[in-house]
Design a protein around this motif. Structure first.
Motif, PDB file in Angstrom:
ATOM      1  N   SER A   1       0.823  -1.215   0.000  1.00  0.00           N
ATOM      2  CA  SER A   1       0.000   0.000   0.000  1.00  0.00           C
ATOM      3  C   SER A   1       0.854   1.261   0.000  1.00  0.00           C
ATOM      4  N   ALA A   2       1.944   1.223   0.755  1.00  0.00           N
ATOM      5  CA  ALA A   2       2.824   2.401   0.825  1.00  0.00           C
ATOM      6  C   ALA A   2       3.456   2.682  -0.541  1.00  0.00           C
ATOM      7  N   SER A   3       3.930   1.615  -1.202  1.00  0.00           N
ATOM      8  CA  SER A   3       4.541   1.822  -2.517  1.00  0.00           C
ATOM      9  C   SER A   3       3.513   2.285  -3.536  1.00  0.00           C
ATOM     10  N   GLN A   4       2.294   1.765  -3.435  1.00  0.00           N
ATOM     11  CA  GLN A   4       1.240   2.198  -4.350  1.00  0.00           C
ATOM     12  C   GLN A   4       0.899   3.675  -4.136  1.00  0.00           C
ATOM     13  N   MET A   5       0.825   4.102  -2.898  1.00  0.00           N
ATOM     14  CA  MET A   5       0.536   5.503  -2.608  1.00  0.00           C
ATOM     15  C   MET A   5       1.647   6.415  -3.108  1.00  0.00           C
ATOM     16  N   LEU A   6       2.900   5.939  -2.949  1.00  0.00           N
ATOM     17  CA  LEU A   6       4.034   6.731  -3.426  1.00  0.00           C
ATOM     18  C   LEU A   6       3.975   6.911  -4.949  1.00  0.00           C
ATOM     19  N   MET A   7       3.688   5.802  -5.644  1.00  0.00           N
ATOM     20  CA  MET A   7       3.589   5.869  -7.097  1.00  0.00           C
ATOM     21  C   MET A   7       2.418   6.766  -7.525  1.00  0.00           C
ATOM     22  N   PHE A   8       1.300   6.648  -6.820  1.00  0.00           N
ATOM     23  CA  PHE A   8       0.135   7.456  -7.157  1.00  0.00           C
ATOM     24  C   PHE A   8       0.424   8.950  -6.933  1.00  0.00           C
ATOM     25  N   THR A   9       1.110   9.260  -5.842  1.00  0.00           N
ATOM     26  CA  THR A   9       1.451  10.661  -5.551  1.00  0.00           C
ATOM     27  C   THR A   9       2.372  11.232  -6.632  1.00  0.00           C
ATOM     28  N   ALA A  10       3.378  10.455  -7.031  1.00  0.00           N
ATOM     29  CA  ALA A  10       4.293  10.918  -8.091  1.00  0.00           C
ATOM     30  C   ALA A  10       3.536  11.129  -9.400  1.00  0.00           C
ATOM     31  N   TYR A  11       2.665  10.191  -9.724  1.00  0.00           N
ATOM     32  CA  TYR A  11       1.870  10.298 -10.954  1.00  0.00           C
ATOM     33  C   TYR A  11       0.987  11.541 -10.916  1.00  0.00           C
ATOM     34  N   LEU A  12       0.338  11.753  -9.783  1.00  0.00           N
ATOM     35  CA  LEU A  12      -0.547  12.908  -9.638  1.00  0.00           C
ATOM     36  C   LEU A  12       0.230  14.218  -9.764  1.00  0.00           C
ATOM     37  N   ALA A  13       1.443  14.246  -9.191  1.00  0.00           N
ATOM     38  CA  ALA A  13       2.269  15.453  -9.276  1.00  0.00           C
ATOM     39  C   ALA A  13       2.630  15.770 -10.734  1.00  0.00           C
ATOM     40  N   VAL A  14       2.980  14.733 -11.490  1.00  0.00           N
ATOM     41  CA  VAL A  14       3.321  14.935 -12.911  1.00  0.00           C
ATOM     42  C   VAL A  14       2.112  15.445 -13.691  1.00  0.00           C
ATOM     43  N   VAL A  15       0.957  14.860 -13.445  1.00  0.00           N
ATOM     44  CA  VAL A  15      -0.265  15.271 -14.151  1.00  0.00           C
ATOM     45  C   VAL A  15      -0.595  16.735 -13.845  1.00  0.00           C
ATOM     46  N   VAL A  16      -0.534  17.107 -12.572  1.00  0.00           N
ATOM     47  CA  VAL A  16      -0.825  18.493 -12.191  1.00  0.00           C
ATOM     48  C   VAL A  16       0.166  19.453 -12.847  1.00  0.00           C
ATOM     49  N   ALA A  17       1.443  19.047 -12.874  1.00  0.00           N
ATOM     50  CA  ALA A  17       2.458  19.893 -13.501  1.00  0.00           C
ATOM     51  C   ALA A  17       2.151  20.098 -14.987  1.00  0.00           C
ATOM     52  N   LEU A  18       1.765  19.021 -15.672  1.00  0.00           N
ATOM     53  CA  LEU A  18       1.413  19.136 -17.093  1.00  0.00           C
ATOM     54  C   LEU A  18       0.190  20.025 -17.291  1.00  0.00           C
ATOM     55  N   TYR A  19      -0.761  19.941 -16.386  1.00  0.00           N
ATOM     56  CA  TYR A  19      -1.953  20.775 -16.488  1.00  0.00           C
ATOM     57  C   TYR A  19      -1.610  22.269 -16.340  1.00  0.00           C
ATOM     58  N   LEU A  20      -0.586  22.544 -15.545  1.00  0.00           N
ATOM     59  CA  LEU A  20      -0.243  23.944 -15.266  1.00  0.00           C
ATOM     60  C   LEU A  20       0.824  24.507 -16.196  1.00  0.00           C
ATOM     61  N   VAL A  21       1.407  23.649 -17.066  1.00  0.00           N
ATOM     62  CA  VAL A  21       2.451  24.114 -17.991  1.00  0.00           C
ATOM     63  C   VAL A  21       2.001  25.315 -18.833  1.00  0.00           C
ATOM     64  N   PRO A  22       0.773  25.342 -19.365  1.00  0.00           N
ATOM     65  CA  PRO A  22       0.370  26.497 -20.176  1.00  0.00           C
ATOM     66  C   PRO A  22       0.511  27.841 -19.481  1.00  0.00           C
TER      67      PRO A  22
END
Length: 388
Positions: A1-22
């Motif tokens: 569960s801890a590794s899954q949460m870590l991966m999910f957090t990293a994924y979410l951070a990348v997605v948010v960053a891409l959303y804010l790139v414009p």
């Protein structure tokens, strides 16, 4: 569960960053159409070098036929005092000097007399090297004409353009041993004034003897090849800048325009780059590709800010919906898989294979079903006694 949460957090951070790139993207062409300035004037770089050999009479004739705003030329003085057009320090790239004067091929181009320069061919290299991949598109007559071009005198070029276009003149420095080292500016200036070209049509680029030139030809547009402060340019009487496009920002262009200074940028060949500079408010550009840029009717990618924001937000929303849908589908798929035991999954994967392993899996599955159906050890013993 801890590794899954870590991966999910990293994924979410990348997605948010891409959303804010414009938010970090800025382009001069994100603007209201009514704020767009006039189309930048086009100056032919050494004539029309995609249609004819550079700095030849044919090249400038082609430029005049296109009815462009101006042309740019590189001027140098021969050993006997004749101004001619040549960009390089030697004649090797654009003439057949290695064939005609092999022992002098590496000499400075200004160390040749005009009688020697007249013997050189200045067009064959264009057809052989095809620097812009355009030689094959020339008509038969243009091909033959290009093959027979010679080194061009300044006076001949001025005769072709004087009634039609403006002119940017660039000068090469002469070697110290040249007999006209200290007077080449005067000789070139006299040649220009004697040609009859309007003084207002000449953009004088060299910084050498600028004060003298202003006195003799006050109508010339004094032009700087250096990025200077607007106040300093006024003191020197400079009204125009001629710079590489990579050295100027949109803010610089606005500041110079406010100071009533014109900006010409070189060398601009691509329509997309021309479009960006158009949006930025540049007054003129120097180009090898003038015949194409003249056909650009409107900046590419010009977009009002509201439209840009709408596209950006809509794209983010659609992608977010897709991502959520993928997660839901994946969870549903994994949930349905958990209803099967490992033996059933492996048996399904190997259903088309007839082997000893498949038989073993079938036996395991049968015993698994039996064990699940037997409630007590007595029942199991009874089954065993009956031969099962």
């Amino acid at each position: 569960s801890a590794s899954q949460m870590l991966m999910f957090t990293a994924y979410l951070a990348v997605v948010v960053a891409l959303y804010l790139v414009p938010l970090t993207i800025s382009s001069p062409c994100i603007m209201e159409k009514k704020a767009l300035g006039p189309k930048p004037a086009i100056i032919g770089h050494r004539g029309a070098p995609m249609l004819a050999p550079e700095n030849t009479l044919m090249s400038f004739q082609k430029a005049v036929e296109q009815k462009i705003y101006g042309v740019q030329a590189d001027v140098i003085l021969s050993y006997d005092g004749v101004p001619f057009l040549m960009h390089d320090k030697t004649l090797r790239r654009t003439t057949n000097v290695e064939e005609v004067f092999p022992e002098r091929a590496y000499e400075h181009s200004s160390m040749f007399n005009w009688t020697d320069l007249e013997k050189l061919n200045a067009g064959e290299w264009f057809l052989q090297n095809d620097p812009f991949w355009t030689a094959s598109s020339l008509s038969r007559s243009d091909y033959l004409e290009a093959a027979n071009q010679s080194v061009c005198k300044l006076v001949d070029m001025l005769e072709v353009i004087k009634d039609n276009t403006s002119l940017i003149l660039n000068f090469q420095d002469l070697p110290l041993a040249h007999p006209y080292y200290s007077t080449y500016i005067n000789i070139t200036l006299e040649t220009i004034l004697a040609s009859g070209i309007r003084q207002q049509a000449v953009m004088w680029l060299p910084d050498t003897e600028r004060q003298l030139v202003r006195q003799i030809a006050p109508g010339f547009q004094q032009t700087s090849g250096l990025k200077l402060d607007a106040e300093l340019m006024r003191e020197k009487g400079i009204v125009k800048l001629n710079l590489r496009y990579t050295k100027v920002t949109s803010e610089d262009v606005r500041d110079y325009t406010v100071a009533n200074l014109s900006v010409n940028l070189y060398t601009v060949n691509e329509p997309w780059l021309y479009s960006i500079l158009w949006c930025a408010g540049v007054q003129s550009v120097t180009s090898d590709n003038s015949h194409v840029l003249l056909k650009v009717p409107f900046p590419i990618w010009l977009m009002p800010p509201d439209e840009y924001h709408l596209i950006w937000i809509t794209s983010d929303l659609i992608s977010f919906i897709v991502i959520v849908g993928v997660f839901i589908f994946q969870k549903w798929r994994l949930g349905s898989i958990r209803t099967y035991n490992p033996e059933q999954i492996m048996l399904s994967a190997a259903v088309r294979r007839s082997s000893r392993d498949v038989k073993i899996m079938k036996e395991k599955l049968i015993f698994s079903e039996i064990n699940n159906g037997v409630e007590t050890t007595d029942e199991l013993s009874l089954c065993s006694e009956n031969g099962y």
